[in-house]
Design a protein around this motif. Structure first.
Motif, PDB file in Angstrom:
ATOM      1  N   HIS A   1      13.440  39.857  45.957  1.00 44.11           N
ATOM      2  CA  HIS A   1      13.929  41.172  45.555  1.00 44.11           C
ATOM      3  C   HIS A   1      14.634  41.876  46.719  1.00 44.11           C
ATOM      4  O   HIS A   1      14.257  41.728  47.875  1.00 44.11           O
ATOM      5  CB  HIS A   1      12.772  42.033  45.055  1.00 44.11           C
ATOM      6  CG  HIS A   1      12.058  41.447  43.871  1.00 44.11           C
ATOM      7  ND1 HIS A   1      12.674  41.261  42.659  1.00 44.11           N
ATOM      8  CD2 HIS A   1      10.791  40.988  43.722  1.00 44.11           C
ATOM      9  CE1 HIS A   1      11.818  40.728  41.808  1.00 44.11           C
ATOM     10  NE2 HIS A   1      10.664  40.544  42.440  1.00 44.11           N
ATOM     11  N   GLY A   2      15.668  42.648  46.377  1.00 41.40           N
ATOM     12  CA  GLY A   2      16.321  43.491  47.363  1.00 41.40           C
ATOM     13  C   GLY A   2      17.397  42.819  48.186  1.00 41.40           C
ATOM     14  O   GLY A   2      17.735  43.294  49.273  1.00 41.40           O
ATOM     15  N   ILE A   3      17.984  41.732  47.695  1.00 39.10           N
ATOM     16  CA  ILE A   3      19.038  41.047  48.449  1.00 39.10           C
ATOM     17  C   ILE A   3      20.338  41.837  48.342  1.00 39.10           C
ATOM     18  O   ILE A   3      20.785  42.198  47.254  1.00 39.10           O
ATOM     19  CB  ILE A   3      19.278  39.627  47.921  1.00 39.10           C
ATOM     20  CG1 ILE A   3      18.011  38.779  48.037  1.00 39.10           C
ATOM     21  CG2 ILE A   3      20.425  38.948  48.674  1.00 39.10           C
ATOM     22  CD1 ILE A   3      18.149  37.409  47.414  1.00 39.10           C
ATOM     23  N   VAL A   4      20.950  42.122  49.484  1.00 39.57           N
ATOM     24  CA  VAL A   4      22.279  42.732  49.535  1.00 39.57           C
ATOM     25  C   VAL A   4      23.284  41.605  49.752  1.00 39.57           C
ATOM     26  O   VAL A   4      23.179  40.847  50.721  1.00 39.57           O
ATOM     27  CB  VAL A   4      22.388  43.770  50.663  1.00 39.57           C
ATOM     28  CG1 VAL A   4      23.814  44.308  50.747  1.00 39.57           C
ATOM     29  CG2 VAL A   4      21.397  44.901  50.444  1.00 39.57           C
ATOM     30  N   ALA A   5      24.242  41.504  48.846  1.00 36.63           N
ATOM     31  CA  ALA A   5      25.232  40.428  48.926  1.00 36.63           C
ATOM     32  C   ALA A   5      26.630  41.009  49.037  1.00 36.63           C
ATOM     33  O   ALA A   5      26.976  41.971  48.348  1.00 36.63           O
ATOM     34  CB  ALA A   5      25.132  39.518  47.716  1.00 36.63           C
ATOM     35  N   VAL A   6      27.433  40.408  49.900  1.00 37.19           N
ATOM     36  CA  VAL A   6      28.853  40.716  50.002  1.00 37.19           C
ATOM     37  C   VAL A   6      29.600  39.424  49.688  1.00 37.19           C
ATOM     38  O   VAL A   6      29.353  38.388  50.310  1.00 37.19           O
ATOM     39  CB  VAL A   6      29.232  41.237  51.398  1.00 37.19           C
ATOM     40  CG1 VAL A   6      30.738  41.445  51.486  1.00 37.19           C
ATOM     41  CG2 VAL A   6      28.494  42.528  51.703  1.00 37.19           C
ATOM     42  N   SER A   7      30.479  39.510  48.718  1.00 39.72           N
ATOM     43  CA  SER A   7      31.219  38.324  48.275  1.00 39.72           C
ATOM     44  C   SER A   7      32.691  38.499  48.628  1.00 39.72           C
ATOM     45  O   SER A   7      33.401  39.303  48.016  1.00 39.72           O
ATOM     46  CB  SER A   7      31.042  38.128  46.766  1.00 39.72           C
ATOM     47  OG  SER A   7      31.776  37.016  46.320  1.00 39.72           O
ATOM     48  N   LEU A   8      33.176  37.749  49.618  1.00 37.11           N
ATOM     49  CA  LEU A   8      34.542  37.866  50.125  1.00 37.11           C
ATOM     50  C   LEU A   8      35.376  36.681  49.651  1.00 37.11           C
ATOM     51  O   LEU A   8      35.017  35.526  49.885  1.00 37.11           O
ATOM     52  CB  LEU A   8      34.525  37.907  51.659  1.00 37.11           C
ATOM     53  CG  LEU A   8      35.881  37.992  52.352  1.00 37.11           C
ATOM     54  CD1 LEU A   8      36.594  39.292  51.982  1.00 37.11           C
ATOM     55  CD2 LEU A   8      35.698  37.886  53.862  1.00 37.11           C
ATOM     56  N   ARG A   9      36.488  36.989  48.982  1.00 37.25           N
ATOM     57  CA  ARG A   9      37.377  35.943  48.496  1.00 37.25           C
ATOM     58  C   ARG A   9      38.795  36.168  48.990  1.00 37.25           C
ATOM     59  O   ARG A   9      39.192  37.294  49.305  1.00 37.25           O
ATOM     60  CB  ARG A   9      37.385  35.902  46.965  1.00 37.25           C
ATOM     61  CG  ARG A   9      36.039  35.578  46.343  1.00 37.25           C
ATOM     62  CD  ARG A   9      36.163  35.288  44.855  1.00 37.25           C
ATOM     63  NE  ARG A   9      36.810  33.999  44.621  1.00 37.25           N
ATOM     64  CZ  ARG A   9      37.999  33.835  44.056  1.00 37.25           C
ATOM     65  NH1 ARG A   9      38.707  34.900  43.681  1.00 37.25           N
ATOM     66  NH2 ARG A   9      38.515  32.640  43.868  1.00 37.25           N
ATOM     67  N   ASP A  10      39.569  35.079  49.057  1.00 33.13           N
ATOM     68  CA  ASP A  10      40.987  35.183  49.360  1.00 33.13           C
ATOM     69  C   ASP A  10      41.729  35.724  48.138  1.00 33.13           C
ATOM     70  O   ASP A  10      41.309  35.505  46.998  1.00 33.13           O
ATOM     71  CB  ASP A  10      41.556  33.809  49.729  1.00 33.13           C
ATOM     72  CG  ASP A  10      40.948  33.252  51.002  1.00 33.13           C
ATOM     73  OD1 ASP A  10      40.526  34.050  51.858  1.00 33.13           O
ATOM     74  OD2 ASP A  10      40.875  32.010  51.126  1.00 33.13           O
ATOM     75  N   ARG A  11      42.853  36.400  48.377  1.00 33.31           N
ATOM     76  CA  ARG A  11      43.658  36.881  47.251  1.00 33.31           C
ATOM     77  C   ARG A  11      44.467  35.751  46.633  1.00 33.31           C
ATOM     78  O   ARG A  11      44.738  35.741  45.427  1.00 33.31           O
ATOM     79  CB  ARG A  11      44.606  37.997  47.724  1.00 33.31           C
ATOM     80  CG  ARG A  11      45.515  38.525  46.600  1.00 33.31           C
ATOM     81  CD  ARG A  11      46.283  39.754  47.045  1.00 33.31           C
ATOM     82  NE  ARG A  11      47.168  39.485  48.165  1.00 33.31           N
ATOM     83  CZ  ARG A  11      48.377  38.949  48.054  1.00 33.31           C
ATOM     84  NH1 ARG A  11      48.850  38.611  46.863  1.00 33.31           N
ATOM     85  NH2 ARG A  11      49.124  38.744  49.114  1.00 33.31           N
ATOM     86  N   ASP A  12      44.861  34.789  47.463  1.00 31.93           N
ATOM     87  CA  ASP A  12      45.666  33.658  47.002  1.00 31.93           C
ATOM     88  C   ASP A  12      46.916  34.153  46.269  1.00 31.93           C
ATOM     89  O   ASP A  12      47.681  34.916  46.827  1.00 31.93           O
ATOM     90  CB  ASP A  12      44.821  32.729  46.128  1.00 31.93           C
ATOM     91  CG  ASP A  12      43.698  32.081  46.917  1.00 31.93           C
ATOM     92  OD1 ASP A  12      43.918  31.738  48.089  1.00 31.93           O
ATOM     93  OD2 ASP A  12      42.588  31.933  46.374  1.00 31.93           O
ATOM     94  N   ASP A  13      47.100  33.748  45.016  1.00 35.97           N
ATOM     95  CA  ASP A  13      48.325  34.090  44.288  1.00 35.97           C
ATOM     96  C   ASP A  13      48.168  35.329  43.400  1.00 35.97           C
ATOM     97  O   ASP A  13      49.075  35.651  42.626  1.00 35.97           O
ATOM     98  CB  ASP A  13      48.762  32.909  43.412  1.00 35.97           C
ATOM     99  CG  ASP A  13      49.197  31.709  44.249  1.00 35.97           C
ATOM    100  OD1 ASP A  13      49.849  31.927  45.290  1.00 35.97           O
ATOM    101  OD2 ASP A  13      48.865  30.570  43.869  1.00 35.97           O
ATOM    102  N   GLU A  14      47.041  36.002  43.505  1.00 35.07           N
ATOM    103  CA  GLU A  14      46.840  37.187  42.678  1.00 35.07           C
ATOM    104  C   GLU A  14      47.665  38.355  43.218  1.00 35.07           C
ATOM    105  O   GLU A  14      48.059  38.386  44.398  1.00 35.07           O
ATOM    106  CB  GLU A  14      45.360  37.555  42.633  1.00 35.07           C
ATOM    107  CG  GLU A  14      44.497  36.483  41.961  1.00 35.07           C
ATOM    108  CD  GLU A  14      43.021  36.828  42.005  1.00 35.07           C
ATOM    109  OE1 GLU A  14      42.701  38.035  42.096  1.00 35.07           O
ATOM    110  OE2 GLU A  14      42.191  35.903  41.959  1.00 35.07           O
TER     111      GLU A  14
END
Length: 618
Positions: free
Chosen positions: A485-498
């Motif tokens: 419980h209580g996990i802080v997550a940061v999800s970083l992705r490339d923009r690529d072709d968006e």
């Protein structure tokens, strides 16, 4: 253990009775196990597991207990078979006087599963109770519950170990005479088959299956299927016609129904399509044939007809590849009337992903049409990825078991949650900080830039490399949060072709709403390497003249780096440049280059992200 063998009853040889002691009548409807309870069996010190009908995919991390579940049920079946053989049908009925004695057997007679020593059946190899505990002898117990009609039936066995001799007795039972019990067949990862297999009757065949030797009766099962098919074909052809004349062939409607329902027909159809093969079952006459002979023929065609390859000589079944034999063993055992409950331990191990799905589809058909129960232990991500969560039985350390309910639980399972050894998950449990990134170099680059910018990098961030989209990453985070419980997550992705518009303030991924402590972020430039294309730093890192670097960027990639290099919205060419190709052309390593970026050239996007990481820890 200090007790004498006489305390546990007679020690007659196993299976000393005749085969007639086992009822040869097959039940009208298969019985399915609703719950199995273990005490001191392998990983299951004290565990009850509820089971669904139909096909269940048993999954979990390494050493979580998947195989132990199958082994426990296989041992129960062995005890059931052996008790009836040794004590007769009354041996599995309740003992009103509580004076029933067990029977003993040596380790060479214990055949349902392979263990280095019989001690390995017990949790932590502890075969005795603590001093003063009740029933000091039979410390290992396996009990199954099932429904026959509206009544719940129960049968459990106790096991004891004395001087390397195993003793078995009926521990719990509410059965009455004529009650049916589930018949279980266990197929190890690859059971193998015998080169010479004699014809054996149904009782001995069921005994072999109960002993965990299903591969030893494969030819018998195939012969039975073939004989039954030929008998049905003869019967259909002998049906009278409207004119009273004998038929020369089976009518089209009868043939169509036969092909749709008969196990042998369906087996041959699949072998032709998937393997380009047919089985040739040689005539077997007990008066002068000693062994069952089955050959494999190869060719091309459709599901109903095959043309043999030119010059191909059919060869014995045994010399075929392990994938073919494994699939054949699974399908043949599944269609056999000698088993209600099928235990398959990684039957997909030797199969191509397409064939894995075909095998599962066939098992579903058999379970749905015939009422059989299948427990299939698997590590196959292909099978689990396409399966409904509700049919996945997850086994975790400590005997915890559950059928999944949500998609995120399946994602967590595919990532190896529940494994016996997982340092990364152990670190998440300690720090409760999780950073999803796409490239192996992302974190070292960010660490170097943070150091140069004078910003803190917290070692509490646990790096999780993943190319999955934000949705799947969030599902994995949700699965982790069920245990931590209580996990802080940061999800970083490339923009690529968006589009650039898909990135909002503070690098927020506009297409994904932040939920609780899961923060979805996306680079505004195509990917992180675009924030490193600073000519003075490249020149310093490579030893090339800065002028040469500038010309290379301009001539080869149409990039002119100016004073707005660090701005959040830079020139379009810089935002969309394929920076990985640029660095490859310059023969410069991104991690090395990040060490040469001066503080003044660290882009605003990078500073924003590093500041956010710091704040999420604080």
């Amino acid at each position: 253990m200090k007790s004498n063998a006489s305390n546990h009853g007679d020690t007659q040889p196993l299976f000393s009775e005749t085969d007639d002691d086992i009822d040869d009548d097959s039940p009208l409807d298969p019985l399915t196990i609703e719950k199995v309870t273990f005490q001191n069996f392998k990983q299951f010190a004290s565990t009850s597991i509820e089971l669904n009908p139909g096909v269940s995919l048993v999954a979990g991390g390494n050493n979580s207990g998947k195989t132990s579940l199958l082994h426990g049920l296989a041992v129960w079946e062995f005890c059931r078979t052996a008790t009836i053989m040794e004590k007769g049908p009354d041996g599995i009925l309740p003992d009103p006087n509580l004076k029933r004695l067990g029977f003993g057997l040596g380790d060479e007679q214990f055949s349902p599963i392979n263990v280095p020593s019989l001690k390995h059946l017990w949790t932590n190899l502890k075969t005795t109770h603590a001093k003063g505990e009740a029933d000091p002898g039979y410390t290992l117990k396996i009990t199954c519950q099932w429904k026959d009609g509206q009544e719940t039936k129960e049968l459990g066995f106790g096991l004891a170990l004395t001087n390397d001799r195993l003793f078995v007795k009926t521990a719990t039972s509410n059965l009455v005479p004529e009650d049916r019990t589930p018949r279980i067949a266990y197929l190890p990862p690859f059971a193998g088959i015998r080169s010479r297999e004699e014809r054996i009757n149904g009782a001995i065949r069921r005994r072999r299956i109960g002993e965990g030797l299903a591969g030893a009766v494969l030819r018998n099962l195939l012969l039975d299927m073939h004989v039954s098919n030929q008998s049905m074909r003869n019967e259909l052809q002998a049906r009278p016609t409207s004119t009273g004349k004998p038929r020369t062939k089976i009518s089209d409607p009868d043939l169509r129904q036969l092909r749709e329902s008969d196990p042998w027909e369906k087996l041959m159809q699949t072998l032709r399509v998937v393997f380009g093969a047919e089985l040739i079952v040689k005539d077997f006459r007990e008066e002068y044939h000693s062994y069952i002979e089955i050959l494999v023929d190869k060719g091309t065609g459709d599901e109903f007809k095959m043309k043999r390859h030119n010059g191909y000589n059919p060869r014995d079944l045994m010399v075929e590849g392990s994938g073919f034999l494994q699939w054949l063993s699974v399908y043949t055992l599944a269609t056999s009337p000698d088993a209600d409950v099928l235990l398959f331990d990684e039957p997909d191990a030797h199969l191509h992903p397409t064939l894995q799905q075909e095998m599962l589809r066939r098992l579903d058909e058999i379970a749905n049409s015939g009422g059989k129960q299948v427990l299939l232990a698997t590590h196959s991500s292909e099978i689990l990825r396409h399966a409904s969560p509700a049919r996945i039985l997850e086994i975790r350390r400590g005997g915890r078991a559950r059928y999944l309910r949500e998609a995120h639980q399946k994602v967590g399972l595919l990532e190896g949650l529940g494994s016996d050894y997982s340092p990364r998950i152990d670190k998440v449990r300690s720090t409760k900080r999780l950073l999803f990134i796409e490239g192996k170099t992302d974190v070292p680059i960010l660490q170097n830039l943070a150091s140069t910018a004078g910003l803190r990098w917290h070692e509490s961030w646990v790096e999780w490399l993943s190319s999955a989209p934000q949705r799947d990453r969030r599902n994995l985070w949700s699965a982790l949060c069920e245990d931590i419980h209580g996990i802080v997550a940061v999800s970083l992705r490339d923009r690529d072709d968006e589009a650039i518009a898909s990135v909002g303030d503070n690098l927020v991924d506009v297409g994904y709403t932040t939920i609780a402590d899961f923060h979805a972020r996306k680079w505004r430039r195509r990917y992180i390497e675009a924030y490193l294309l600073y000519p003075p730093a490249i020149a310093d890192c490579t030893g090339k003249p800065e002028k040469e670097v500038v010309e290379y960027l301009r001539e080869k990639h149409g990039i002119a780096v100016g004073d707005n290099f660090t701005a959040r919205i830079a020139p379009q060419a810089l935002m969309d440049v394929r920076a990985k190709d640029v660095l490859q052309g310059l023969r410069v390593n991104a991690i090395d280059l990040s060490k040469h970026i001066p503080s003044s050239a660290i882009c605003d996007d990078v500073r924003d992200f590093l500041t956010q990481l710091d704040s999420f820890v604080s």
